[in-house]
Write a protein that holds these residues in place. Sequence first.
Motif, PDB file in Angstrom:
ATOM      1  N   ARG A 140      -9.891  52.245  55.229  1.00 44.39           N
ATOM      2  CA  ARG A 140     -10.101  53.515  54.528  1.00 44.39           C
ATOM      3  C   ARG A 140     -11.301  54.250  55.119  1.00 44.39           C
ATOM      4  O   ARG A 140     -11.176  55.329  55.669  1.00 44.39           O
ATOM      5  CB  ARG A 140     -10.290  53.289  53.028  1.00 44.39           C
ATOM      6  CG  ARG A 140     -10.539  54.586  52.231  1.00 44.39           C
ATOM      7  CD  ARG A 140     -10.512  54.338  50.748  1.00 44.39           C
ATOM      8  NE  ARG A 140      -9.170  53.993  50.306  1.00 44.39           N
ATOM      9  CZ  ARG A 140      -8.322  54.870  49.738  1.00 44.39           C
ATOM     10  NH1 ARG A 140      -8.694  56.111  49.543  1.00 44.39           N
ATOM     11  NH2 ARG A 140      -7.124  54.476  49.371  1.00 44.39           N
ATOM     12  N   HIS A 141     -12.469  53.677  55.001  1.00 45.04           N
ATOM     13  CA  HIS A 141     -13.671  54.241  55.601  1.00 45.04           C
ATOM     14  C   HIS A 141     -14.404  53.122  56.338  1.00 45.04           C
ATOM     15  O   HIS A 141     -14.529  52.020  55.820  1.00 45.04           O
ATOM     16  CB  HIS A 141     -14.601  54.848  54.540  1.00 45.04           C
ATOM     17  CG  HIS A 141     -14.066  56.081  53.909  1.00 45.04           C
ATOM     18  ND1 HIS A 141     -14.001  56.259  52.552  1.00 45.04           N
ATOM     19  CD2 HIS A 141     -13.550  57.210  54.465  1.00 45.04           C
ATOM     20  CE1 HIS A 141     -13.474  57.443  52.284  1.00 45.04           C
ATOM     21  NE2 HIS A 141     -13.192  58.038  53.422  1.00 45.04           N
ATOM     22  N   VAL A 254      -6.039  64.858  56.065  1.00 51.22           N
ATOM     23  CA  VAL A 254      -5.197  63.809  55.473  1.00 51.22           C
ATOM     24  C   VAL A 254      -5.713  62.404  55.780  1.00 51.22           C
ATOM     25  O   VAL A 254      -4.954  61.431  55.675  1.00 51.22           O
ATOM     26  CB  VAL A 254      -3.736  63.942  55.976  1.00 51.22           C
ATOM     27  CG1 VAL A 254      -3.106  65.205  55.424  1.00 51.22           C
ATOM     28  CG2 VAL A 254      -3.680  63.942  57.507  1.00 51.22           C
ATOM     29  N   PHE A 255      -6.999  62.293  56.091  1.00 49.18           N
ATOM     30  CA  PHE A 255      -7.504  61.010  56.560  1.00 49.18           C
ATOM     31  C   PHE A 255      -8.347  60.253  55.533  1.00 49.18           C
ATOM     32  O   PHE A 255      -8.874  59.191  55.840  1.00 49.18           O
ATOM     33  CB  PHE A 255      -8.298  61.222  57.855  1.00 49.18           C
ATOM     34  CG  PHE A 255      -7.502  61.979  58.887  1.00 49.18           C
ATOM     35  CD1 PHE A 255      -6.354  61.422  59.435  1.00 49.18           C
ATOM     36  CD2 PHE A 255      -7.877  63.254  59.284  1.00 49.18           C
ATOM     37  CE1 PHE A 255      -5.600  62.112  60.359  1.00 49.18           C
ATOM     38  CE2 PHE A 255      -7.132  63.958  60.208  1.00 49.18           C
ATOM     39  CZ  PHE A 255      -5.982  63.389  60.748  1.00 49.18           C
ATOM     40  N   GLU A 256      -8.462  60.785  54.315  1.00 51.74           N
ATOM     41  CA  GLU A 256      -9.177  60.059  53.262  1.00 51.74           C
ATOM     42  C   GLU A 256      -8.214  59.111  52.558  1.00 51.74           C
ATOM     43  O   GLU A 256      -7.884  59.279  51.386  1.00 51.74           O
ATOM     44  CB  GLU A 256      -9.809  61.042  52.266  1.00 51.74           C
ATOM     45  CG  GLU A 256     -10.730  62.074  52.880  1.00 51.74           C
ATOM     46  CD  GLU A 256     -11.875  61.446  53.650  1.00 51.74           C
ATOM     47  OE1 GLU A 256     -12.484  60.474  53.151  1.00 51.74           O
ATOM     48  OE2 GLU A 256     -12.155  61.922  54.770  1.00 51.74           O
ATOM     49  N   GLY A 296     -11.526  48.885  53.013  1.00 51.32           N
ATOM     50  CA  GLY A 296     -10.103  49.046  53.227  1.00 51.32           C
ATOM     51  C   GLY A 296      -9.337  47.992  52.478  1.00 51.32           C
ATOM     52  O   GLY A 296      -9.769  47.533  51.413  1.00 51.32           O
ATOM     53  N   ARG A 297      -8.225  47.564  53.036  1.00 54.41           N
ATOM     54  CA  ARG A 297      -7.357  46.603  52.372  1.00 54.41           C
ATOM     55  C   ARG A 297      -6.970  45.517  53.353  1.00 54.41           C
ATOM     56  O   ARG A 297      -6.638  45.779  54.502  1.00 54.41           O
ATOM     57  CB  ARG A 297      -6.095  47.330  51.849  1.00 54.41           C
ATOM     58  CG  ARG A 297      -5.049  46.450  51.231  1.00 54.41           C
ATOM     59  CD  ARG A 297      -3.933  47.313  50.628  1.00 54.41           C
ATOM     60  NE  ARG A 297      -3.500  48.366  51.549  1.00 54.41           N
ATOM     61  CZ  ARG A 297      -2.662  48.169  52.551  1.00 54.41           C
ATOM     62  NH1 ARG A 297      -2.197  46.950  52.804  1.00 54.41           N
ATOM     63  NH2 ARG A 297      -2.301  49.178  53.326  1.00 54.41           N
TER      64      ARG A 297
END
Length: 298
Positions: A140-141, A254-256, A296-297
Amino acid sequence: MKAKDRTRGGNAAADRRTGAALLLVLGVLLGACGPAPARTEPPTAGEEPFWQAEFDGPAATRPPEEDWTTQTGNRDAEGWGNNELQYYTDDPANSALDGEGHLVISARPAPAGSALPCYTQEFCPWTSARLTTEGKAALRHGRVEVRAKTPTGTGLLPAIWMLGDNGAEWPGQGEIDICEVVGGEPRTVYGTAHGPAYSNENGIGDSLTLAADASQAFHTYAVDKRPRRVTWSVDGEPYFTLTPSQLPSPRDWVFEQDMHLLLDVAVGGDWPGPPDTSTPSPATMTVDYVRFYGEGRA
């Protein structure tokens, strides 16, 4: 900056070389009137990745299924949206560990007598592999680093890239191309972003010139994906930063979101053109590691 397929995006009608030229012009313009590449933000000393693939294991074994999905086919994927000539397989001949801590993705001529259905012709003349972390790991970031040695040669297009997990149809899905090395440009690394109103040949990015062919040495290809900012780098040297202010109207950023990683070696298609007798066989991408830092995941 390939045109994208339905799993990678939309239709592939654009002229790739024209697109590459537009990309370079846009990079110059953005460098003149937009922000300079931001300082990269490598992991701090002692920081551990929240997900990593180090590719330890016996030679000729497949990468672990808990981390990677191997996508297959060509015709049903409409040539992967780019009129590509390779049939992606899950055969260890196309993707396997080398026993020395690497993943090797190999594009090679299809075996004699194989009948692998192709989108642009009856059968695909090449095989290769396409691996993804979709549903298994996503950033994610933070920062993604991939240390790899990529093949070069006529008709080849190795890629290290990311797609969004938001469930939208491409290009609303969002795409970040961390590294593409196209055909006869063996020293040029392209980094590109695709989203609404900036997809296919209108993708926004820039390029970096290596001191030698990308196939000659390992390089660390990275993206720092921060809130409202994405920075591309090679070996710690940033060469392009994208922010929402650089997007065309309506400036859809669209990158968040969580974005998963893909690794592949494509052959032929709209951008690199067809292979010829000079094309390496096999043409191999050797990946030393993949690491996600931040959130992130996994």
